[in-house]
Design a protein around this motif. Structure first.
Motif: not given
Ligand SMILES: Cc1cc2nc3c(=O)[nH]c(=O)nc-3n(C[C@H](O)[C@H](O)[C@H](O)COP(=O)(O)OP(=O)(O)OC[C@H]3O[C@@H](n4cnc5c(N)ncnc54)[C@H](O)[C@@H]3O)c2cc1C
Ligand code: SF4
Length: 356
Positions: A3, A5-7, A27-29, A106-107, A110, A345
């Motif tokens: 993924s 995406t960052l959580l 980055c998508k967060t 889904s990430v 983290v 990522i």
């Protein structure tokens, strides 16, 4: 599949700075905050002025929130908790729970930014009568009154003539198992002493300390002006008890410079209570399987060389979740965690192995 995406868990200074940095890197967060508001403890605990610069906390945090709010790359989830996590670096499957409804996302990585809570001075072994006397306060009680610009004795509603701080309450105390220094309370007590003297120029202010621990700008911008410009009295001493005498608090202890007992009347006593890991930090450590130190803060790979990697690859930590910190250190750590997390990522997207 990995993924992109960052959580980020926690919407305080550390989480907000991490979200801003990640968005800047494209980055998508997803930014998860368990409360209904962003801003972290400075907002939820009503802090007054923040160092450096002594600007209003709502204003400073408002600017940090504005930097991420509305950014298409930052998906903000308030009133939300992380309740489960499976998978591994690159492809974590995380359950977000809001009002009893679960959603799985889904990430790839983290960042834990779940912060601290204030030491409860009513806990065992504390002899200062916090829950007994109205005029015994904590640092966060004092912040709230200073924010409202209404610093009065809670018992009478009248301005105090004599105020003192007792340092190291709940920190550097082996009896309660908190041997560590909370790092900010010497500076915060000095900051509040200045704010009290600004509001009430006739009020005398004393700080009773074991030793004053200031670092960086706190020394020149807060500690010296508190003494020289605002005439705050610093007394090296140990306070053993507080009792009522008439309608005033009487503090008893020992002046360790003069090596003699002291008994001094006060209108307000402020306990400089330290920082402990928040309940949310302890809970998230369990959910994500992160190693914690003796005190419950998140363990990092190396305190100086890698202060943001945790025991789980792909999970990083920033801010007070890893131990007591001021904003200066919190922001630096958030930047480092963002760089590592976004780097992880991107590496995984290229099919390369994650670097610790
Ligand atoms: C009285 C006092 C005054 C201070 N004044 C100053 C100052 O003037 N200058 C300075 O530099 N520093 C100051 N500090 C220190 C400063 O408050 C901290 O450095 C800063 O708040 C740390 O930010 P953080 O984001 O790591 O944690 P926090 O501010 O604690 O934010 C953590 C956030 O995470 C959320 N959260 C927790 N658990 C979860 C979970 N499981 N899921 C989702 N969200 C969660 C919380 O609700 C919170 O919003 C002060 C500290 C104290 C005690
Ligand atoms: S910062 Fe000061 S008051 Fe706080 S624990 Fe350290 S020495 Fe004690």
């Amino acid at each position: 599949m990995s993924s992109d995406t960052l959580l980020i868990i926690g919407g305080g200074p550390a989480g907000l700075e991490a979200a801003r940095g990640a968005a800047d890197l494209g980055c998508k967060t997803i930014l998860v905050e368990r409360l209904s508001r962003l801003g972290g403890t400075p907002i939820s605990a009503n802090y007054a002025a923040l160092t450096h610069g002594m600007r209003d906390a709502s204003e400073v945090m408002g600017e940090m929130i504005a930097a991420v709010d509305g950014d298409p790359l930052v998906d903000i989830r308030l009133n939300t908790s992380v309740t489960a996590c499976t998978g591994a670096a690159g492809a974590f499957s995380v359950t977000l729970t809001r009002g009893g409804t679960d959603e799985t996302v889904s990430v790839g990585a983290v960042i834990v930014a779940t912060g601290f809570e204030h030491f409860d001075p009513g806990r065992a072994n504390q002899q200062y009568g916090y829950y007994m006397y109205d005029d015994v306060l904590t640092l966060q009680d004092a912040e709230k009154m200073l924010k409202e610009k209404n610093f009065v004795r809670p018992s009478t509603g009248k301005p105090p003539e004599r105020v003192c701080f007792i340092q190291c309450v709940g920190s550097r105390d082996r009896r309660i198992g908190n041997e560590y220094c909370s790092k900010v309370c010497c500076g915060v007590a000095s900051k509040q002493a200045i704010e009290i003297r600004q509001l009430l120029p006739n009020c005398r202010v004393f700080i009773f300390y074991i030793d004053m621990r200031m670092y960086g700008y706190w020394e020149n911008e807060i500690y010296w002006p508190a003494q020289e410009k605002y005439k705050v009295s610093y007394i090296k001493g140990v306070i053993s008890e507080i009792v009522m005498k008439g309608d005033r608090l009487m503090i008893r202890g020992e002046d360790t410079t003069m090596n003699r007992p002291m008994e001094v009347p006060m209108d307000i006593v402020i306990l400089s209570n330290g920082m402990e890991p928040s309940g949310g930090t302890k809970a998230i450590a369990k959910t994500l399987g992160l190693r914690q130190n003796t005190y419950g803060f998140i363990n990092v790979a190396h305190d100086t060389l890698d202060p943001v990697s945790t025991s789980v690859p792909g999970v990083f930590v920033a801010g007070a979740a890893a131990g007591p910190k001021d904003l200066d250190d919190t922001m630096g750590m958030a930047g480092a965690a963002t760089m590592k997390a976004v780097g992880a990522i991107r590496r995984m997207a290229r099919g390369a192995a994650i670097k610790a």
